[in-house]
Write an enzyme that holds these catalytic residues in place. Structure first.
Site, PDB file in Angstrom:
ATOM      1  N   GLY A 125       7.921  -1.611   5.586  1.00  0.00           N
ATOM      2  CA  GLY A 125       8.841  -2.428   5.209  1.00  0.00           C
ATOM      3  C   GLY A 125       9.873  -1.627   5.712  1.00  0.00           C
ATOM      4  O   GLY A 125       9.872  -0.493   6.424  1.00  0.00           O
ATOM      5  N   GLU A 126      11.480  -2.087   5.633  1.00  0.00           N
ATOM      6  CA  GLU A 126      12.483  -1.550   6.180  1.00  0.00           C
ATOM      7  C   GLU A 126      12.898  -1.073   4.998  1.00  0.00           C
ATOM      8  O   GLU A 126      14.211  -2.183   4.292  1.00  0.00           O
ATOM      9  CB  GLU A 126      13.208  -1.848   7.195  1.00  0.00           C
ATOM     10  CG  GLU A 126      14.612  -1.582   7.121  1.00  0.00           C
ATOM     11  CD  GLU A 126      14.946  -0.313   7.917  1.00  0.00           C
ATOM     12  OE1 GLU A 126      14.262   0.158   9.080  1.00  0.00           O
ATOM     13  OE2 GLU A 126      15.549   0.709   6.721  1.00  0.00           O
ATOM     14  N   LEU A 146      13.450   6.633  16.071  1.00  0.00           N
ATOM     15  CA  LEU A 146      14.257   6.254  16.772  1.00  0.00           C
ATOM     16  C   LEU A 146      12.786   5.269  18.169  1.00  0.00           C
ATOM     17  O   LEU A 146      12.945   4.498  19.201  1.00  0.00           O
ATOM     18  CB  LEU A 146      14.659   7.818  17.782  1.00  0.00           C
ATOM     19  CG  LEU A 146      16.030   7.946  18.879  1.00  0.00           C
ATOM     20  CD1 LEU A 146      16.569   6.910  17.979  1.00  0.00           C
ATOM     21  CD2 LEU A 146      16.481   9.740  19.221  1.00  0.00           C
ATOM     22  N   CYS A 151       4.258  -1.845  15.745  1.00  0.00           N
ATOM     23  CA  CYS A 151       4.487  -1.631  14.260  1.00  0.00           C
ATOM     24  C   CYS A 151       3.735  -3.160  13.338  1.00  0.00           C
ATOM     25  O   CYS A 151       3.845  -4.303  13.585  1.00  0.00           O
ATOM     26  CB  CYS A 151       4.841  -0.971  13.947  1.00  0.00           C
ATOM     27  SG  CYS A 151       5.218  -1.822  11.800  1.00  0.00           S
ATOM     28  N   GLU A 174       0.776  -1.389  -0.132  1.00  0.00           N
ATOM     29  CA  GLU A 174       0.136  -0.042   0.168  1.00  0.00           C
ATOM     30  C   GLU A 174       0.614   0.590  -0.139  1.00  0.00           C
ATOM     31  O   GLU A 174       2.199   1.345   0.799  1.00  0.00           O
ATOM     32  CB  GLU A 174      -0.729  -0.028   1.048  1.00  0.00           C
ATOM     33  CG  GLU A 174      -0.450   0.059   2.897  1.00  0.00           C
ATOM     34  CD  GLU A 174      -0.884  -0.111   3.707  1.00  0.00           C
ATOM     35  OE1 GLU A 174      -2.187  -1.112   3.262  1.00  0.00           O
ATOM     36  OE2 GLU A 174      -0.579  -0.764   4.760  1.00  0.00           O
ATOM     37  N   ASN A 176      -0.796   5.406  17.016  1.00  0.00           N
ATOM     38  CA  ASN A 176      -1.796   4.791  16.278  1.00  0.00           C
ATOM     39  C   ASN A 176      -2.378   2.901  17.128  1.00  0.00           C
ATOM     40  O   ASN A 176      -1.420   2.842  16.538  1.00  0.00           O
ATOM     41  CB  ASN A 176      -1.252   5.472  14.841  1.00  0.00           C
ATOM     42  CG  ASN A 176      -2.658   4.869  14.120  1.00  0.00           C
ATOM     43  OD1 ASN A 176      -4.563   5.371  14.849  1.00  0.00           O
ATOM     44  ND2 ASN A 176      -2.846   3.808  13.140  1.00  0.00           N
ATOM     45  N   CYS A 231       9.049  -4.650  15.237  1.00  0.00           N
ATOM     46  CA  CYS A 231       9.252  -3.587  16.288  1.00  0.00           C
ATOM     47  C   CYS A 231       8.351  -3.829  16.365  1.00  0.00           C
ATOM     48  O   CYS A 231       6.836  -3.817  15.758  1.00  0.00           O
ATOM     49  CB  CYS A 231       9.109  -2.302  15.286  1.00  0.00           C
ATOM     50  SG  CYS A 231      10.611  -2.140  14.657  1.00  0.00           S
ATOM     51  N   SER A 274      12.914   6.951   5.485  1.00  0.00           N
ATOM     52  CA  SER A 274      12.688   5.878   7.442  1.00  0.00           C
ATOM     53  C   SER A 274      13.592   5.530   7.114  1.00  0.00           C
ATOM     54  O   SER A 274      13.024   4.212   6.766  1.00  0.00           O
ATOM     55  CB  SER A 274      11.602   6.225   7.326  1.00  0.00           C
ATOM     56  OG  SER A 274      10.969   6.176   8.582  1.00  0.00           O
ATOM     57  N   CYS A 311       3.745   8.623   0.952  1.00  0.00           N
ATOM     58  CA  CYS A 311       4.372   7.415   1.845  1.00  0.00           C
ATOM     59  C   CYS A 311       4.376   5.891   0.964  1.00  0.00           C
ATOM     60  O   CYS A 311       3.277   5.306   0.586  1.00  0.00           O
ATOM     61  CB  CYS A 311       3.443   7.508   3.274  1.00  0.00           C
ATOM     62  SG  CYS A 311       4.191   6.113   4.160  1.00  0.00           S
ATOM     63  N   CYS A 363       7.870  -7.059   7.182  1.00  0.00           N
ATOM     64  CA  CYS A 363       9.011  -6.768   7.295  1.00  0.00           C
ATOM     65  C   CYS A 363       9.953  -7.287   8.910  1.00  0.00           C
ATOM     66  O   CYS A 363       8.638  -7.985   9.491  1.00  0.00           O
ATOM     67  CB  CYS A 363       9.092  -5.363   8.147  1.00  0.00           C
ATOM     68  SG  CYS A 363      10.441  -4.489   8.989  1.00  0.00           S
ATOM     69  N   CYS A 402      -0.348   2.591   8.080  1.00  0.00           N
ATOM     70  CA  CYS A 402       0.995   1.431   7.011  1.00  0.00           C
ATOM     71  C   CYS A 402       0.831   0.438   7.572  1.00  0.00           C
ATOM     72  O   CYS A 402       1.394  -0.477   8.641  1.00  0.00           O
ATOM     73  CB  CYS A 402       2.353   2.193   6.763  1.00  0.00           C
ATOM     74  SG  CYS A 402       2.120   3.869   5.635  1.00  0.00           S
TER      75      CYS A 402
HETATM   76  N1  SAH Z   1      11.008   0.561   8.143  1.00  0.00           N
HETATM   77  C1  SAH Z   1      11.351   2.140   8.380  1.00  0.00           C
HETATM   78  C2  SAH Z   1      10.216   2.118   7.537  1.00  0.00           C
HETATM   79  C3  SAH Z   1       8.436   1.811   7.715  1.00  0.00           C
HETATM   80  S1  SAH Z   1       7.863   2.470   9.500  1.00  0.00           S
HETATM   81  C4  SAH Z   1      10.922   2.231   9.964  1.00  0.00           C
HETATM   82  O1  SAH Z   1      10.935   2.156  11.323  1.00  0.00           O
HETATM   83  O2  SAH Z   1      11.365   4.136   9.872  1.00  0.00           O
HETATM   84  C5  SAH Z   1       7.571   3.907   9.576  1.00  0.00           C
HETATM   85  C6  SAH Z   1       6.961   4.437  10.959  1.00  0.00           C
HETATM   86  O3  SAH Z   1       5.399   4.504  10.810  1.00  0.00           O
HETATM   87  C7  SAH Z   1       7.606   4.774  11.976  1.00  0.00           C
HETATM   88  O4  SAH Z   1       8.371   4.840  12.129  1.00  0.00           O
HETATM   89  C8  SAH Z   1       5.725   5.132  12.844  1.00  0.00           C
HETATM   90  O5  SAH Z   1       6.536   5.982  12.577  1.00  0.00           O
HETATM   91  C9  SAH Z   1       5.126   5.145  11.981  1.00  0.00           C
HETATM   92  N2  SAH Z   1       3.859   3.699  12.227  1.00  0.00           N
HETATM   93  C10 SAH Z   1       4.324   2.788  12.681  1.00  0.00           C
HETATM   94  N3  SAH Z   1       3.435   2.020  13.393  1.00  0.00           N
HETATM   95  C11 SAH Z   1       3.224   2.597  14.232  1.00  0.00           C
HETATM   96  C12 SAH Z   1       1.878   2.875  15.146  1.00  0.00           C
HETATM   97  N4  SAH Z   1       0.778   1.745  15.400  1.00  0.00           N
HETATM   98  N5  SAH Z   1       1.308   4.104  15.700  1.00  0.00           N
HETATM   99  C13 SAH Z   1       1.936   5.164  15.128  1.00  0.00           C
HETATM  100  N6  SAH Z   1       2.671   5.103  13.566  1.00  0.00           N
HETATM  101  C14 SAH Z   1       3.348   4.040  13.970  1.00  0.00           C
HETATM  102 FE1  SF4 Z   2       9.754  -1.830  12.620  1.00  0.00          FE
HETATM  103 FE2  SF4 Z   2       9.642   0.006  10.597  1.00  0.00          FE
HETATM  104 FE3  SF4 Z   2       9.482  -2.283  10.104  1.00  0.00          FE
HETATM  105 FE4  SF4 Z   2       7.646  -1.889  11.529  1.00  0.00          FE
HETATM  106  S1  SF4 Z   2       8.014  -1.335   9.539  1.00  0.00           S
HETATM  107  S2  SF4 Z   2       8.613  -2.789  12.296  1.00  0.00           S
HETATM  108  S3  SF4 Z   2       8.539   0.214  12.294  1.00  0.00           S
HETATM  109  S4  SF4 Z   2      11.631  -1.056  10.571  1.00  0.00           S
END
Ligand code: SAH
Ligand code: SF4
Length: 362
Positions: free
Chosen positions: A167-168, A223, A127, A92, A298, A124, A199, A113, A120, A341
């Site tokens: 994804g990362e 971070l 996420c 998406e 979120n 985390c 990111s 975005c 991924c 996302c």
């Molecule tokens: N993997 C990379 C890029 C994708 S995630 C990274 O981690 O930076 C990008 C962002 O999505 C995260 O940093 C966070 O800001 C946002 N994100 C993911 N899950 C979220 C949630 N449950 N609520 C708010 N923001 C979220």
């Molecule tokens: Fe972590 Fe970014 Fe992967 Fe979500 S998409 S699990 S925030 S590294």
């Protein structure tokens, strides 16, 4: 495997393909013009190409690697586009309209975005993208194609790109950089590198690699914790590259690049929203000359964390501001979709039985 997509082909690769078939070299420019500038919807639409060449193209390529299946949201709001890939996986992209005050800038720019992987591997704990684990890397055509498709579907030009979808991006570095070449290339979408932000959750070797890259691509760091103690609990990547190693890589970035870093910090109640974290974060942001983007958590189906109260979010932000750090906090409703996302794709794949439903607890 399906035939390759024209949207994944570099100008050089296309020129070589044409040469092998005895076609004149100017055809490459015509084809690329149809793909990226005129945004043709089919190879058959490329009306200034001879029918025979169109047939040859049809036999060797698909035009796009993405099939649009769903749009959530509408004009003037944040829109989420869902795309099916050749292997029936989904990705998406989220189009964020004018003036969301992203990164604190008043702007009428449209930001897209973009996803870089299906799922991924980094897991985390807050996420949705990490929930169902990692499936595969996206190809350059599947990454760059999201931008083209968003422009086709919305009829609008995308001004800013953020690699903050599923994804990362740094774990798919080569395909990411190939996609960026298509996106920024003169014969491609020709978007300025300064309008692209990658990111990352903190992959140190790739931060160093991008610091050495000649293009002025921006960098945002997820971070989400100011100390190892907090970060270790929510981001497994911190066990490999802890905050000391991460900040060292960011100092290196600053020594090579003029553009300021962004630190992203999701506020999660009782997990990382303690004011002591804000004070430590302020110190890091100051020494890195970074801006801080605070994002109230979120809610994700299957995870039971919550966003803090608005008062707590403001108090956290005020500590940063009072320390002289540029910090933004978006509290308004209606933008939830852009922080989510990964969730639409998860829903679709679950309904189709491609992946098992998300567990209720992790
Ligand atoms: N993997 C990379 C890029 C994708 S995630 C990274 O981690 O930076 C990008 C962002 O999505 C995260 O940093 C966070 O800001 C946002 N994100 C993911 N899950 C979220 C949630 N449950 N609520 C708010 N923001 C979220
Ligand atoms: Fe972590 Fe970014 Fe992967 Fe979500 S998409 S699990 S925030 S590294």
């Amino acid at each position: 495997m399906p035939s390759p997509a024209l949207t994944g082909l570099t100008p050089d690769a296309l020129a070589a393909w044409l040469k092998e078939r005895g076609e004149p070299s100017f055809r490459a420019a015509q084809i690329l013009d149809w793909v990226w500038k005129k945004k043709a919807l089919s190879i058959d639409d490329m009306s200034n190409l001879p029918a025979v060449l169109r047939e040859k193209l049809e036999a060797s390529f698909r035009l796009s690697a993405l099939e649009h299946t769903h749009t959530q949201g509408s004009e003037d709001t944040t829109r989420k586009f869902l795309f099916r890939l050749h292997d029936h996986r989904y990705v998406e992209s989220v189009l964020i309209p004018a003036n969301p005050a992203l990164y604190g800038e008043k702007s009428d720019r449209r930001t897209l975005c973009v996803s870089s992987q299906v799922g991924c591997a980094y897991g985390c704990r807050f996420c949705a993208s990490g929930l169902a684990g990692f499936t595969r890397n996206l190809e350059p055509s599947e990454i760059a194609g999201q931008v083209l498709a968003a422009e086709q579907l919305s009829g609008e030009r995308v001004d800013n790109l953020v690699f903050m979808g599923m994804g990362e991006p740094f774990a798919n570095f080569d395909n990411l950089m190939a996609a960026i070449e298509l996106i920024t290339g003169e014969k491609g979408l020709h978007l300025g590198a300064r309008h692209l932000t990658i990111s990352t959750s903190g992959l140190v070797p790739q931060i160093q690699q991008l610091a050495e890259h000649p293009q002025q691509i921006r960098l945002a760091i997820s971070l989400h914790g100011a100390t190892d103690e907090v970060r270790d609990q929510i981001m497994p990547v911190n066990r490999k590259w802890n905050t000391a190693k991460l900040f060292e890589a960011l100092d290196y970035w600053n020594s090579r690049k003029k553009q300021h870093l962004t630190l992203e910090y999701i506020l999660i109640e009782g997990v990382n929203d303690m004011l002591e974290q804000a004070r430590i974060l302020a110190g890091h942001a100051r020494s890195l000359k970074a801006k801080v983007n605070l994002i109230p958590y979120n809610t994700v189906d299957g995870l039971d964390w919550k966003r803090p109260s608005e008062d707590q979010c403001r108090a956290f932000r005020d500590i940063l501001k009072n320390a002289g750090v540029s910090a933004t906090l978006r509290l308004e409703k209606g933008h939830d979709i852009d922080a989510a996302c990964g969730q639409l794709r998860l829903k679709q794949e679950t309904e189709e039985g491609i992946i098992a439903p998300a567990p209720s607890k992790r």
